[in-house]
Scaffold this motif. Sequence first.
Motif, mmCIF file in Angstrom:
data_model
loop_
_atom_site.group_PDB
_atom_site.id
_atom_site.type_symbol
_atom_site.label_atom_id
_atom_site.label_comp_id
_atom_site.label_asym_id
_atom_site.label_seq_id
_atom_site.Cartn_x
_atom_site.Cartn_y
_atom_site.Cartn_z
ATOM 1 N N GLU A 294 0.059 3.755 -10.622
ATOM 2 C CA GLU A 294 0.683 3.746 -9.383
ATOM 3 C C GLU A 294 1.820 4.767 -9.626
ATOM 4 O O GLU A 294 1.907 5.612 -8.499
ATOM 5 C CB GLU A 294 1.398 2.286 -9.095
ATOM 6 C CG GLU A 294 2.130 2.499 -7.868
ATOM 7 C CD GLU A 294 2.806 1.189 -7.480
ATOM 8 O OE1 GLU A 294 3.778 1.097 -6.958
ATOM 9 O OE2 GLU A 294 2.100 0.084 -7.840
ATOM 10 N N MET B 277 0.433 8.595 -10.110
ATOM 11 C CA MET B 277 -0.150 9.238 -8.585
ATOM 12 C C MET B 277 0.927 9.370 -7.650
ATOM 13 O O MET B 277 0.879 10.391 -7.031
ATOM 14 C CB MET B 277 -1.042 8.059 -8.168
ATOM 15 C CG MET B 277 -2.430 7.749 -8.623
ATOM 16 S SD MET B 277 -3.179 9.412 -9.357
ATOM 17 C CE MET B 277 -3.669 10.189 -7.693
ATOM 18 N N TYR B 278 1.985 8.441 -7.732
ATOM 19 C CA TYR B 278 3.283 9.078 -6.800
ATOM 20 C C TYR B 278 3.802 10.267 -7.446
ATOM 21 O O TYR B 278 4.082 11.202 -6.507
ATOM 22 C CB TYR B 278 4.376 8.147 -6.800
ATOM 23 C CG TYR B 278 5.492 8.222 -6.323
ATOM 24 C CD1 TYR B 278 5.644 8.272 -4.832
ATOM 25 C CD2 TYR B 278 6.342 8.827 -6.837
ATOM 26 C CE1 TYR B 278 6.481 8.797 -4.171
ATOM 27 C CE2 TYR B 278 7.707 9.268 -6.096
ATOM 28 C CZ TYR B 278 7.522 9.177 -4.765
ATOM 29 O OH TYR B 278 8.741 9.570 -4.162
ATOM 30 N N SER C 170 1.505 13.317 -6.655
ATOM 31 C CA SER C 170 1.376 13.735 -5.145
ATOM 32 C C SER C 170 2.205 14.588 -4.834
ATOM 33 O O SER C 170 2.506 15.594 -4.419
ATOM 34 C CB SER C 170 1.291 12.492 -4.464
ATOM 35 O OG SER C 170 0.159 11.665 -4.625
ATOM 36 N N GLN D 183 -3.194 13.589 -1.130
ATOM 37 C CA GLN D 183 -2.711 12.625 -2.297
ATOM 38 C C GLN D 183 -1.853 11.631 -1.845
ATOM 39 O O GLN D 183 -2.158 10.519 -2.507
ATOM 40 C CB GLN D 183 -2.139 13.631 -3.411
ATOM 41 C CG GLN D 183 -3.160 14.684 -4.428
ATOM 42 C CD GLN D 183 -4.271 14.039 -4.961
ATOM 43 O OE1 GLN D 183 -4.192 12.709 -5.364
ATOM 44 N NE2 GLN D 183 -5.207 14.672 -5.321
ATOM 45 N N PHE E 127 -2.902 7.713 -2.105
ATOM 46 C CA PHE E 127 -1.650 6.592 -2.682
ATOM 47 C C PHE E 127 -1.443 5.535 -1.741
ATOM 48 O O PHE E 127 -1.546 4.398 -2.217
ATOM 49 C CB PHE E 127 -0.443 7.193 -2.898
ATOM 50 C CG PHE E 127 0.517 6.467 -3.444
ATOM 51 C CD1 PHE E 127 0.772 6.338 -5.027
ATOM 52 C CD2 PHE E 127 1.519 5.778 -2.889
ATOM 53 C CE1 PHE E 127 1.757 5.579 -5.546
ATOM 54 C CE2 PHE E 127 2.337 4.785 -3.261
ATOM 55 C CZ PHE E 127 2.534 4.729 -4.702
ATOM 56 N N SER F 201 -4.463 3.338 -1.789
ATOM 57 C CA SER F 201 -4.869 2.586 -3.167
ATOM 58 C C SER F 201 -3.922 1.416 -3.463
ATOM 59 O O SER F 201 -3.740 0.779 -4.124
ATOM 60 C CB SER F 201 -4.835 3.771 -4.220
ATOM 61 O OG SER F 201 -5.957 4.759 -4.085
ATOM 62 N N TYR F 202 -2.411 1.686 -2.935
ATOM 63 C CA TYR F 202 -1.373 0.779 -3.282
ATOM 64 C C TYR F 202 -0.431 0.422 -2.111
ATOM 65 O O TYR F 202 0.457 0.876 -1.795
ATOM 66 C CB TYR F 202 -0.561 1.681 -4.266
ATOM 67 C CG TYR F 202 -1.124 2.015 -5.410
ATOM 68 C CD1 TYR F 202 -1.594 1.503 -6.567
ATOM 69 C CD2 TYR F 202 -1.252 3.590 -5.556
ATOM 70 C CE1 TYR F 202 -2.364 1.854 -7.496
ATOM 71 C CE2 TYR F 202 -2.167 4.031 -6.746
ATOM 72 C CZ TYR F 202 -2.359 3.223 -7.733
ATOM 73 O OH TYR F 202 -3.022 3.691 -8.955
ATOM 74 N N SER G 68 2.710 -1.231 -2.282
ATOM 75 C CA SER G 68 3.530 -0.670 -3.206
ATOM 76 C C SER G 68 5.228 -0.277 -2.766
ATOM 77 O O SER G 68 5.018 -0.191 -1.360
ATOM 78 C CB SER G 68 3.407 0.824 -3.767
ATOM 79 O OG SER G 68 4.315 1.487 -4.379
ATOM 80 N N ALA H 205 5.701 7.204 0.351
ATOM 81 C CA ALA H 205 4.488 8.365 0.554
ATOM 82 C C ALA H 205 3.702 8.490 1.808
ATOM 83 O O ALA H 205 3.329 9.481 1.877
ATOM 84 C CB ALA H 205 3.396 7.469 -0.519
#
Length: 275
Positions: free
Chosen positions: A66, A69-70, A73, A88, A92, A95-96, A99, A105
Motif C-alpha cells: 500500500e 504504491m502510493y 504513484s 497509478q 491505488f 486496490s485499497y 486506505s 489518491a
Amino acid sequence: MKKLFYILLTFTILSSCSEYQKVLKAEEIAPKFKMAESLYDEGEFGKANRLFAQIVPNYRGKPQAEKLMYLYSMTFFKLKEYYSSGYQFERFVASYPKSEKVEEAAFFSVKSYYMQSPVYTKDQTETKEAIGKIQEFINLFPESKYAEETNALFKELEFKLEEKAYSIAKQYNHVSDYPASIKSFDNFVFDFPGSNLREKAFFYRLDSAYKLAMNSIEYRNTLNGIEHIKLIRLNQAKEYYNAFKKAFSDSEHVQVADNMATVLDEELKKYDNKS
C-alpha cells in the motif's frame, strides 16, 4: 578550505551515485525500498521512481504494498508524468478502498487528468475526460477536504469547453459561414446557460443572422414550391435581435444591434408593401 570543500562534496556525490547504482543493480528488494523512500523524501523523484518500478511486482499482496504504491504513484505526479500518475492513483484507489490515503489518491488522480487538459484551442477530449473524473470524485467524496479545489478545477475546465465552443462559432462568423455560425451559437447558448461569454454569443449570433439575411437571395425553389428565403432570414435575425436586447439591454453592443434592427425593419416593410 574552498578547494577541500569541493573535493569532499564531489566525493560525497560520487559515493552517493555509486551506492545508488549498486542498489539499483542488486537483487535484494528491501534495500531498494529503503533507498527509494529516502530518495523520495529528498526530492529525488526520478531515482526513487526507478527503484520503486523494480520492486512493485515483488510486493503485491504484502503489507508494504500500500505504501509502496502510493509513493510510486506520487513520483509520477512529481515528475509531471500525469498520464502515468493518473493511472497509478486510480489503481491505488481500486486496490485499497479502505486506505487512509484513498481520498488523497483519488484527488491526485483527478488532478493528474486535469493537468493533461490542453489549451482551449486544441482538441478537448482530455478536458472532457478530466471533467468526468472530477464528477466521479465529487460523487465518491461529497464532503471531501479537497472540495473547494476540485470545484475550482471543474469550473476552469468547463470554461475551457466554453471558450472552445465560442471560438468555433466566432470563427464561422469571421469566415462568413453564417449558417454554421448561427447553429454553433445556438448550441453554445443551449449548452452553457451560465457562461460569461453568453452576451457575446447572443450578439455575434445576431450579427451572423443579420449578415446572412442581408446577403440572402429572395426566393428558393423547393419540392413544396417557392420559399421566401430572405423574408424567413430577416424574421429570424429580428428574433435574435429581440432575444439579445431583452437579455442584455445595457450591453456595449446595443447601439450596433439597434442599427441592425433598424435596417431589418426597413427590409421587412418592403414585404408588407408587397402584400
